[in-house]
Design a protein around this motif. Structure first.
Motif, short mmCIF file in Angstrom:
data_model
loop_
_atom_site.label_atom_id
_atom_site.label_comp_id
_atom_site.label_asym_id
_atom_site.label_seq_id
_atom_site.Cartn_x
_atom_site.Cartn_y
_atom_site.Cartn_z
N GLY A 257 35.54 26.56 18.00
CA GLY A 257 36.82 27.14 18.39
C GLY A 257 37.99 26.19 18.33
N ARG A 258 37.85 25.14 17.50
CA ARG A 258 38.96 24.20 17.39
C ARG A 258 39.10 23.67 15.97
NH1 ARG A 258 37.44 18.95 20.90
NH2 ARG A 258 37.25 20.57 22.52
N VAL A 259 40.30 23.26 15.61
CA VAL A 259 40.56 22.59 14.35
C VAL A 259 41.09 21.20 14.69
CG1 VAL A 259 41.96 22.53 12.25
CG2 VAL A 259 41.04 24.71 13.09
N SER A 260 40.34 20.19 14.27
CA SER A 260 40.73 18.81 14.59
C SER A 260 41.58 18.22 13.47
CB SER A 260 39.48 17.95 14.79
OG SER A 260 38.69 18.46 15.85
N PHE A 261 42.39 17.24 13.81
CA PHE A 261 43.18 16.54 12.80
C PHE A 261 43.23 15.05 13.13
CE2 PHE A 261 46.03 18.48 15.96
CZ PHE A 261 46.67 17.37 16.49
N GLN A 262 43.25 14.26 12.06
CA GLN A 262 43.38 12.82 12.22
C GLN A 262 44.84 12.43 12.45
OE1 GLN A 262 42.43 10.35 8.78
NE2 GLN A 262 41.40 8.89 10.13
N ARG A 263 45.70 13.12 11.74
CA ARG A 263 47.14 12.93 11.95
C ARG A 263 47.89 14.12 11.36
NH1 ARG A 263 45.72 9.26 7.94
NH2 ARG A 263 46.58 9.72 5.87
N MET A 286 39.96 15.05 10.12
CA MET A 286 39.12 13.92 10.52
C MET A 286 38.11 13.64 9.40
SD MET A 286 40.17 13.11 13.57
CE MET A 286 38.82 12.19 14.33
N PRO A 287 37.65 12.41 9.23
CA PRO A 287 36.67 12.10 8.18
C PRO A 287 35.41 12.96 8.31
CG PRO A 287 37.58 10.08 9.12
CD PRO A 287 38.08 11.21 9.97
N GLY A 288 34.97 13.54 7.21
CA GLY A 288 33.76 14.35 7.20
C GLY A 288 33.93 15.76 7.68
N ASP A 289 35.13 16.17 7.97
CA ASP A 289 35.36 17.54 8.44
C ASP A 289 35.00 18.51 7.33
OD1 ASP A 289 36.80 20.09 9.09
OD2 ASP A 289 37.53 18.90 10.77
N GLN A 290 34.18 19.52 7.65
CA GLN A 290 33.70 20.49 6.66
C GLN A 290 34.68 21.66 6.46
OE1 GLN A 290 30.83 19.96 4.84
NE2 GLN A 290 30.97 17.97 5.89
N LEU A 291 35.65 21.80 7.36
CA LEU A 291 36.55 22.93 7.30
C LEU A 291 37.67 22.72 6.28
CD1 LEU A 291 37.31 25.73 8.47
CD2 LEU A 291 38.69 24.51 10.20
N TYR A 292 38.25 21.51 6.26
CA TYR A 292 39.36 21.24 5.35
C TYR A 292 39.53 19.73 5.20
CZ TYR A 292 42.40 19.65 9.15
OH TYR A 292 42.94 18.93 10.18
#
Length: 296
Positions: A257-263, A286-292
């Motif tokens: 239920g979340r979308v993470s971002f590195q920046r 984020m590194p290795g994120d499978q969503l985008y």
């Protein structure tokens, strides 16, 4: 005269002045500013100039020896003043002079005004600056709360400047600079916010969801100080690690239920009412994120 700059803001001012020592005056004053009662305390003290005093003493001795009257004491000297206000209701203060501001700002403010007056026979005829320090423990408008505000203002002629203004906004530290042209009511400034809490900052503007993380923001500001709605801003921002969550749509496309971002880096524009993200704003995963990997 610059000494009376602050008094021109107040109607029906009553002033009590005492002189406890030679070359020193103390003042208590109260007056009405619209519905607001303003109370002031101040002191006025003759400037000390040891070299000037020695020269004037020698001159007095010479003129006395010749049987001529000497110069009036203190005629050439200047005076320094400091005026402090008690805490004032910000909404009443603004409404009294700018009715369009009624109900738009909440908080309290204290003012400290200081400066210098030239002596009547002083060779220095230039305008003297007025220094005003405004302190606001809390200031809020449109659901946005700024805390621990300190605004050091210098007024010289028809110009006013703020240098090294400080405050706290959603956990971030603010640095502020402003230039004001009083004849045309226009002002321009810059603000830098470091380590702003994104969750706190986004909450007043989101109908759903939340954003976690922190951001640094650089802002250019301009406006008409007669009305709060005539403020325009543009700037840029970048964030640290964070994530978007609590959106119902995210539950359908993500496992947690979340979308993470590195920046996130981008720019924005605010017209006094609506906030717009400009084209080119981009989030990096984020590194290795499978969503985008990134999106703009």
């Amino acid at each position: 005269n610059s000494f009376f700059f602050f008094f021109t803001l107040v109607d029906r001012l009553t002033v009590t002045v005492v002189s406890p020592l030679k070359g020193k005056l103390e003042m208590n004053a109260s007056g009405k500013l619209g519905e607001l009662t303003v109370k002031l305390k101040g002191r006025l003290q003759r400037d000390k100039d040891e070299e000037k005093e020695k020269d004037e003493k020698k001159e007095k001795e010479k003129t006395a020896a010749k049987g001529k009257p000497g110069a009036k004491e203190g005629a050439k000297g200047g005076w320094s003043y400091v005026i402090d206000s008690e805490s004032m209701d910000l909404d009443k203060l603004l409404t009294a002079k700018m009715p369009s501001m009624s109900g738009r700002a909440q908080g309290s403010v204290k003012a400290k005004v200081s400066g210098r007056l030239n002596g009547r026979r002083s060779a220095d005829k230039s305008a003297q600056p007025i220094d005003i320090l405004l302190t606001l423990p809390t200031f809020s408008t449109g659901g946005v709360k700024v805390q621990n505000v300190s605004l050091p203002i210098r007024v010289l002629g028809d110009k006013a400047t703020v240098r090294n203004g400080t405050g706290s906004l959603f956990g971030g530290e603010i640095r502020l600079g402003i230039d004001v042209s009083m004849p045309d009511h226009q002002w321009r400034g810059t603000a830098n916010i470091v380590n702003l809490n994104l969750e706190k900052a986004a909450q007043p503007f989101l109908k759903e969801g939340a954003v976690a993380g922190s951001a640094d923001i650089n802002i250019n500001l301009k406006g008409d100080y007669g009305t709060l709605m005539m403020i325009f801003a543009n700037g840029d921002f970048h964030t640290s690690n964070g994530y978007i969550h609590k959106f119902s749509a995210l539950d359908r496309i993500t496992k947690d239920g979340r979308v993470s971002f590195q920046r996130v880096r981008g720019s924005f524009f605010w017209n006094g009412r609506d906030l717009w993200l400009n084209p080119g704003t981009q989030a990096t995963a984020m590194p290795g994120d499978q969503l985008y990997r990134y999106f703009a």
